[in-house]
Design a protein around this motif. Structure first.
Motif, short mmCIF file in Angstrom:
data_model
loop_
_atom_site.label_atom_id
_atom_site.label_comp_id
_atom_site.label_asym_id
_atom_site.label_seq_id
_atom_site.Cartn_x
_atom_site.Cartn_y
_atom_site.Cartn_z
N ALA A 44 12.86 -4.37 -12.76
CA ALA A 44 12.36 -2.81 -12.51
C ALA A 44 11.14 -2.56 -12.99
O ALA A 44 10.29 -1.58 -12.28
CB ALA A 44 13.27 -2.04 -13.78
N ARG A 45 10.32 -3.19 -13.78
CA ARG A 45 9.30 -2.82 -14.38
C ARG A 45 7.93 -3.41 -13.15
O ARG A 45 7.28 -2.82 -13.11
CB ARG A 45 8.67 -3.58 -15.68
CG ARG A 45 9.37 -3.01 -16.63
CD ARG A 45 8.98 -3.40 -18.28
NE ARG A 45 9.66 -2.81 -19.33
CZ ARG A 45 9.55 -1.53 -19.71
NH1 ARG A 45 8.46 -0.75 -19.19
NH2 ARG A 45 10.13 -1.07 -20.81
N LEU A 46 8.46 -4.58 -12.90
CA LEU A 46 7.58 -5.08 -11.61
C LEU A 46 7.70 -4.36 -10.42
O LEU A 46 6.47 -3.89 -9.89
CB LEU A 46 8.05 -6.56 -11.30
CG LEU A 46 7.67 -7.54 -12.33
CD1 LEU A 46 8.22 -8.96 -12.02
CD2 LEU A 46 6.14 -7.68 -12.57
N VAL A 47 8.77 -3.54 -9.94
CA VAL A 47 8.80 -2.72 -8.93
C VAL A 47 8.03 -1.42 -9.26
O VAL A 47 7.21 -0.93 -8.41
CB VAL A 47 10.34 -2.31 -8.81
CG1 VAL A 47 10.38 -0.81 -7.73
CG2 VAL A 47 11.09 -3.47 -8.27
N ALA A 48 8.38 -1.03 -10.59
CA ALA A 48 7.52 0.06 -10.85
C ALA A 48 5.77 -0.02 -10.79
O ALA A 48 5.03 0.60 -10.44
CB ALA A 48 7.74 0.73 -12.07
N MET A 49 5.14 -1.30 -11.30
CA MET A 49 4.09 -1.48 -11.29
C MET A 49 3.63 -1.73 -9.82
O MET A 49 2.46 -1.12 -9.39
CB MET A 49 3.87 -3.10 -11.71
CG MET A 49 3.97 -2.98 -13.24
SD MET A 49 3.98 -4.52 -14.16
CE MET A 49 2.40 -5.39 -13.30
N GLY A 50 4.37 -2.20 -8.79
CA GLY A 50 4.02 -2.33 -7.33
C GLY A 50 3.85 -0.66 -6.79
O GLY A 50 2.93 -0.34 -5.96
N MET A 51 4.89 0.15 -7.12
CA MET A 51 4.57 1.55 -6.64
C MET A 51 3.21 2.32 -7.35
O MET A 51 2.70 3.17 -6.66
CB MET A 51 5.83 2.38 -7.24
CG MET A 51 7.16 1.86 -6.67
SD MET A 51 8.48 2.84 -6.96
CE MET A 51 8.31 4.42 -6.46
N ALA A 91 -0.25 3.72 -5.68
CA ALA A 91 -0.35 5.15 -5.93
C ALA A 91 -1.96 5.06 -6.13
O ALA A 91 -3.01 5.87 -5.73
CB ALA A 91 0.15 5.70 -6.89
N ILE A 92 -2.37 4.00 -7.03
CA ILE A 92 -3.70 3.70 -7.25
C ILE A 92 -4.72 3.66 -6.33
O ILE A 92 -5.91 4.12 -6.17
CB ILE A 92 -3.91 2.63 -8.49
CG1 ILE A 92 -3.24 3.07 -9.72
CG2 ILE A 92 -5.28 2.43 -8.65
CD1 ILE A 92 -3.02 1.81 -10.78
N GLU A 93 -4.11 2.94 -5.30
CA GLU A 93 -4.97 2.55 -4.16
C GLU A 93 -5.41 3.87 -3.33
O GLU A 93 -6.54 4.02 -2.96
CB GLU A 93 -4.07 1.62 -3.09
CG GLU A 93 -5.08 1.14 -1.86
CD GLU A 93 -4.11 0.06 -0.94
OE1 GLU A 93 -4.61 -0.40 -0.08
OE2 GLU A 93 -2.98 -0.16 -1.59
N HIS A 94 -4.40 4.76 -3.24
CA HIS A 94 -4.74 6.11 -2.47
C HIS A 94 -5.63 6.80 -3.29
O HIS A 94 -6.19 7.76 -2.91
CB HIS A 94 -3.49 6.62 -2.26
CG HIS A 94 -2.59 6.02 -1.17
ND1 HIS A 94 -1.73 5.03 -1.40
CD2 HIS A 94 -2.69 6.23 0.30
CE1 HIS A 94 -1.06 4.62 -0.18
NE2 HIS A 94 -1.94 5.32 0.75
N ALA A 99 -4.13 2.08 -16.73
CA ALA A 99 -3.95 1.81 -18.06
C ALA A 99 -2.13 1.81 -18.13
O ALA A 99 -1.69 0.99 -18.96
CB ALA A 99 -4.53 2.84 -18.89
N GLU A 100 -1.74 2.69 -17.37
CA GLU A 100 -0.12 2.49 -17.42
C GLU A 100 0.54 1.38 -16.98
O GLU A 100 1.41 0.84 -17.41
CB GLU A 100 0.39 3.93 -16.91
CG GLU A 100 0.13 5.17 -17.60
CD GLU A 100 0.63 6.46 -16.79
OE1 GLU A 100 1.31 6.02 -15.73
OE2 GLU A 100 0.66 7.51 -17.34
N THR A 101 -0.12 0.94 -16.00
CA THR A 101 0.27 -0.24 -15.23
C THR A 101 0.01 -1.33 -16.22
O THR A 101 0.84 -2.30 -16.29
CB THR A 101 -0.44 -0.43 -13.87
OG1 THR A 101 -0.40 0.69 -13.06
CG2 THR A 101 0.10 -1.61 -13.05
#
Length: 435
Positions: free
Chosen positions: A253-260, A264-267, A281-283
Motif C-alpha cells: 500500500a505504501r509503495l502504491v501511494a509512493m507511485g501516485m 503528482a510530483i512530476e506534474h 519529503a512525504e514520499t
C-alpha cells in the motif's frame, strides 16, 4: 548411603508389596472381562458374537489401559498404547457392525490384550503379589506363635506352619513357638526385600504383551508423521497468508501511494515547485516506513540475528525488546539444524508473548540446554497461572510446530502460578555456523 537414599530405599520396599497386591486385585474384574470376551468368541459361529466382539475388545482395552497406567506409575516402566489407527476407507463396503468387528479382530493388540488378561491372574500370584502373600504368611506365623496354643487347645484342632506342627501342646514346647516366630519374621523380611524386583518382573511381562509390536510401532509412527506433515502444511499455509496480508496491507500500500505521489510530483515540478518539494519529503518518509515494514516482515520470517548468531543469541535479543524483565540462560555447545532452530525460536517467541499478554507476570526466565540428543527450552513466569493447552493461548500452535520435528511440549500452570512451559526437540548440534 545418604539419609535420603536410605529413605528412598525403605520407601520403595515398603510400597512395592502393596502395589503388587493391588495389581493382583485387578484380576477379579479381569476375569469378568475375559468371560465376556470368551462368550463373544464362542458365539461368532452363529453370528451373535459379531456385534459382541467390538464391545468386548473395547472393554479389554479399558482394562489393559488401567494396567498400563498403574504399572507405568509404580515401576517407572511406561507402556505405550499399541492399537493400530483406523484408516479411512478400510472395510468401506461393509456395514457398520461388520466394520467394527473386522477392526477389532484384525488388530493384533486385541489378541495380545486377551492373552495377557487370560494369564494375568496366575502370573500375578507368582510375581507382583508374591511379596504381599509372603508378608501375610509371616504375620500369620506370628499370630500362631502368640495365640495358637490356646485357640487350638479349646477346639482340639491341629495345624502346620511350614514344617512345624501346631498342636494342643504347642505352648509347652518353646522351640516350636520360637521357630514359628523366626520363620514368620523371615517371610516378612523376604517379602519386603523382593517386592521391587517381583514388581519389576511383572512390569516386564506386561510390557512384553501390552506394549506395541514392531509393526504397531511402525504404523503409529506413520500416523504421527502423517499428522505432523498436515500440521506443517497448515502452519506453512498460515504463514504464507500472513506474509501476503502484511505485504498487501503494509509495504504494498505504501509503495502504491509512493507511485501516485511521484506521478503528482512530476506534474507539479514546473507549476508549483514548492508543493512538489513537500510531496517529495512525504514520499521519502513513506519510503522509510515501507523499508521498516519490510525489515519487520523479514525479521518475522527469519530474523537476521537467528541466521547469523544462532537461537541462543536470537532469544537474548528477543528478551531485550520484551516488555517484561527476561533472564535468559543458554548452555548450547553448538547450533541445531536451521529448521529446528527456527521452530524453537518462534515457539519461545509465542511463549514470551503469552507471558506478556495473559500471565500477569512480573518476571520471566528462559533456559536453553542440550542433553542426550535433545534440545530443551523452558520458559517460566511468576504470573497468576491457570494456563492450559485448550485455552486458545497459542500453545497448541507451538505444540504442532515442534511436533513436526518429533518435539513434545509440557505445561505446568497451577492456579496462582508459576507457569512453566517446557519443550523438547530431539536434534544434534553442529559446532559450525549455518551457511
Amino acid at each position: 548411603m545418604t539419609r535420603e537414599d536410605r529413605r528412598t530405599w525403605l520407601d520403595t520396599r515398603a510400597r512395592a508389596p502393596w502395589h503388587g497386591f493391588r495389581l493382583w486385585l485387578l484380576s477379579f474384574p479381569t476375569m469378568i472381562v475375559v468371560t465376556w470376551m470368551n462368550t463373544a468368541v464362542s458365539l461368532i459361529s452363529i453370528g451373535v458374537g459379531i456385534p459382541m466382539i467390538p464391545s468386548a475388545a473395547k472393554l479389554q482395552r479399558r482394562m489393559t489401559n488401567v494396567y498400563r497406567d498403574r504399572i507405568g506409575a509404580w515401576t517407572g516402566r511406561p507402556i505405550e498404547r499399541p492399537y493400530l489407527p483406523h484408516t479411512k476407507g478400510s472395510f468401506a463396503t461393509m456395514t457398520r457392525a461388520q466394520r467394527c468387528f473386522m477392526r477389532a479382530v484384525s488388530d493384533p493388540a486385541t489378541w495380545r490384550d486377551y492373552s495377557f488378561l487370560m494369564c494375568e491372574p496366575i502370573v500375578a500370584v507368582f510375581t507382583c503379589a508374591l511379596p504381599f502373600l509372603l508378608i501375610v504368611y509371616g504375620v500369620w506365623g506370628w499370630m500362631l506363635s502368640l495365640w495358637a496354643g490356646s485357640v487350638l487347645g479349646d477346639i482340639g484342632a491341629q495345624d502346620w506352619y511350614v514344617m512345624i506342627p501346631i498342636s494342643q501342646d504347642y505352648t509347652q514346647q518353646p522351640e516350636r513357638v520360637v521357630g514359628t516366630a523366626v520363620l514368620g519374621t523371615l517371610f516378612i523380611a523376604v517379602g519386603f526385600l523382593i517386592g521391587p524386583a517381583m514388581l519389576d518382573y511383572h512390569a516386564r511381562w506386561a510390557r512384553w504383551l501390552l506394549g506395541p509390536t514392531e509393526k504397531a510401532k511402525l504404523a503409529l509412527r506413520v500416523q504421527h508423521l502423517t499428522e505432523t506433515r498436515h500440521d506443517a502444511v497448515d502452519v506453512s499455509a498460515a504463514e504464507l497468508r500472513r506474509i501476503e496480508r502484511d505485504l498487501h496491507d503494509g509495504a504494498q500500500a505504501r509503495l502504491v501511494a509512493m507511485g501516485m505521489s511521484l506521478g503528482a510530483i512530476e506534474h507539479l515540478l514546473d507549476k508549483d515547485p514548492e508543493k512538489a518539494r513537500l510531496l517529495l519529503a512525504e514520499t521519502r518518509a513513506s519510503s522509510a516506513k515501507a523499508l521498516a515494514e519490510l525489515r519487520d516482515l523479514v525479521r518475522g520470517i527469519h530474523p537476521p540475528v537467528l541466521a547469523d548468531r544462532g537461537v541462543g543469541d536470537a532469544v537474548k535479543a528477543l528478551a531485550l525488546d520484551h516488555p517484561l524483565p527476561v533472564e535468559v540462560t543458554v548452555e548450547l555447545p553448538g547450533r541445531p539444524e536451521a529448521p529446528v532452530e527456527s521452530a524453537v525460536y518462534f515457539a519461545i517467541c509465542e511463549m514470551l508473548t503469552n507471558a506478556a499478554k495473559h500471565s500477569g507476570a512480573r518476571r520471566v526466565w528462559v533456559e536453553l540446554t542440550h542433553n542426550d540428543g535433545t534440545l530443551r527450552a523452558t520458559v517460566t513466569d511468576d504470573g497468576q497461572g491457570g494456563a492450559s493447552l485448550e485455552a486458545g493461548t497459542g500453545l497448541r500452535g507451538v505444540e504442532r510446530r515442534i511436533g513436526t520435528f518429533d518435539g513434545v511440549l509440557a505445561l505446568s500452570s497451577p492456579p496462582g502460578g508459576p507457569t512453566i512451559v517446557t519443550l523438547e526437540v530431539p536434534c544434534d548440534l553442529r559446532t559450525t555456523s549455518h551457511p
